[in-house]
Design an enzyme around this catalytic site. Sequence first.
Site, PDB file in Angstrom:
ATOM      1  N   ASP A 169     -11.046   5.759  12.175  1.00 38.60           N
ATOM      2  CA  ASP A 169     -11.712   5.548  10.869  1.00 38.60           C
ATOM      3  C   ASP A 169     -12.216   4.108  10.782  1.00 38.60           C
ATOM      4  O   ASP A 169     -11.961   3.402   9.817  1.00 38.60           O
ATOM      5  CB  ASP A 169     -10.736   5.859   9.730  1.00 38.60           C
ATOM      6  CG  ASP A 169     -11.451   6.008   8.386  1.00 38.60           C
ATOM      7  OD1 ASP A 169     -12.683   6.203   8.381  1.00 38.60           O
ATOM      8  OD2 ASP A 169     -10.777   5.920   7.344  1.00 38.60           O
ATOM      9  N   LYS A 193       0.833  -1.205   0.000  1.00 37.65           N
ATOM     10  CA  LYS A 193       0.000   0.000   0.000  1.00 37.65           C
ATOM     11  C   LYS A 193       0.866   1.254   0.000  1.00 37.65           C
ATOM     12  O   LYS A 193       1.832   1.353   0.755  1.00 37.65           O
ATOM     13  CB  LYS A 193      -0.916  -0.009   1.231  1.00 37.65           C
ATOM     14  CG  LYS A 193      -1.724   1.259   1.423  1.00 37.65           C
ATOM     15  CD  LYS A 193      -2.507   1.189   2.721  1.00 37.65           C
ATOM     16  CE  LYS A 193      -3.212   2.509   2.983  1.00 37.65           C
ATOM     17  NZ  LYS A 193      -3.937   2.507   4.266  1.00 37.65           N
TER      18      LYS A 193
END
Length: 718
Positions: A537, A440
């Site tokens: 989140d 990522k």
Amino acid sequence: MTPGCFRPGFRVVCNHSFLPPRAFLANTRGFPYQQSYIYTVTASSPADYGSGVKAKRRVELVDLSVATSEVRVRAAVSSRCSVNATHFQGKIEITDLGKKNSLFLLSATLNVLVGVGSSVEPIMLSEFGDTEKTMAFRPSCKSEMMDNQQFAANGSCSTLGCCLAVLPLPTQTPPLTRFGAGFMPRPRRPPSTWETTTTPCSYGMVVESSRYNFSTPDLYGHEGLSGRLSRGVPVALDFVIRSSAGTSSSCPVEDRQRPADYACLSGNSSCHNAAGGGYVCRCWVHYHGNPYIANGCQDINECELRKQSDELSLRYPCSSDGICKNRVEGYDCRCKSGMKGDAIKGHCSEKFPLPAKVVVSLAAFVVACVLMVMSRQLLKLKRFYEQNGGPVLKGVKNIRIYRRKQLKQITNNYKHVIGEGHFGKVYMGILEDKQQVAIKISIKIDKHMKKEFTDEVIIQSEMRHKNIVRLLGCCLEVKAPMLVYEYAARGSLYDVLFGLKRIDIISVDTRLGIAIGSAEGLTYMHSAVESTIRHGDVKSANILLDQNFTPKVLDFGTTRLLARGKEEKTDHVIGDLSYIDPIYMEEGVITQKSDVYSFGVILIELITRRPAVYDDQRRYVANFVQASLNNEARNFVDTAITSEADIKLLEMTSKVAVECLKPNIEERLDMKQVEQRLNQILEQSAPYNQKTSYQADLSPAPNDIPLLKDCKNEVHTS
């Protein structure tokens, strides 16, 4: 969308009866609109499309491009379904953009005609009049499988279950403003019993090229494909400018007075006549913006743009031995002092006074350039490494620091993209031991963020829990660090519930197992290290599932690490508004109870199988909580759950969700209590005690995400 903000004929209206709301092209002089013709035809009589039952509706807008003068809308799918061996029920979908001087034209270069069915021969209909009763047959194609459905294959249309025909070019036909897909009046042969029962329907559609990929499940079921594509398929339209009176117009003659409604208002734009009448406006070369508003086209700085990406650097070339200088309507690139040549083409060389020194000097120059490039590259890699915290992270025991060339090999030159978001892309990789990993791209690090980033990586490296995605390593020799994580085969919980990896039937035990595992991961994060971690989140997209549906919490590394008991206030609330704690939004302070609130929203998704959505009243959460308090939570339970015992388990789970979503954060459960409550519920499910891992009923995922049905009525009831 409001008066004075749009040119006549280009208004957009918003329909708030949908959630989220949808945009539609406004009707001007009755156009554009879509109309359905429903008819019945027998094997012995042709279809009379004009006499069928008709229904009108507006055209939904998908997106638009001012630079290319294009809009993309949705057009419905036509169908013809066998009632029996001799009778057919047909539905022809026509999009009417206006018979004369329409502002919108079907793009013949961007769209194709597609037919789907075991025996189908679609034709494109145009100039389809309500009074003329005439049709012009344009392109057609044919798919005839002769009951050999086993040869159909997913992918592009190849006449086996799916066929495709290109549209005629604008030079070969008048502009198309009224179009749709129909079928030949009668089938080429009588349908078999197998076809009338298993593959009873044929479909036709005008669709933007590459926007539809054939899938074998599209062949089966009554109105199966048109049901899954109930909103329609993307169709590309060209738009043109015409006079306000509706008559055809063209670009004004140079040196003559422009008409009062002339559309090209920017001073750096030009007018271009369109095929079929009308015109479009475009910014000049080396300008960018909106030519339809005053000062809309602005000069671009090519020298600054080429620094932003490799793509722009190739578009505006200038040698590293050249000096780039911006100017109006372009840029200059000249070789540096003491050099000569064409810097734009990359041909800059030293000026030598004596021809005898050319060969030796040229060789020395080449060697020097190679060494310079290598030196610059090494210095660049070293600068990135130090900027991204390499000297600190190289001493961390639990992670591996990868070189940039190693990561290129692991990802096979970044060939396989498995995810994408605001941060960038996620790539599939394979380590030397054949372990699959996900790589990522992180955020770009500056000198002020270095310590925060290294602290987050160190904390992630210390996380060792079966329900937390494990950080294996990182690459720091790049502008934005790349993090190497363990790979989760099933993707995110959001993908499995609602996305492209959707599984039709998920048992209640599996849902509870996912909820408990996710709660265990968050509990560990909240209490496992010296500094508390507040995820910030929590959402279904940040919970990954492995092959056995074991959940793994992701993306906690993007949050701040706060000293235990210390609170920090921020003016920039970051996170998905559908899940975020209202207290966090109002006060800017994130706590562990903020994660609890977000987890409560995930429990609603697991119970209802409906994706979380956000509005100012937070009706998604409020309606569910009110129903649960009124002992009516079963009205929201996923309709695929029919067992009374399973429904009661989900009703008990809804009570836990309500405890997580309380407005007063002091009254909310903590994650450890949530984990305990869910385990107590799972213990009441006898079948779970006989299973060794989380399980689900697997079936092929459909191509399209099912739309929420009767959502409005359910909200009203609750």
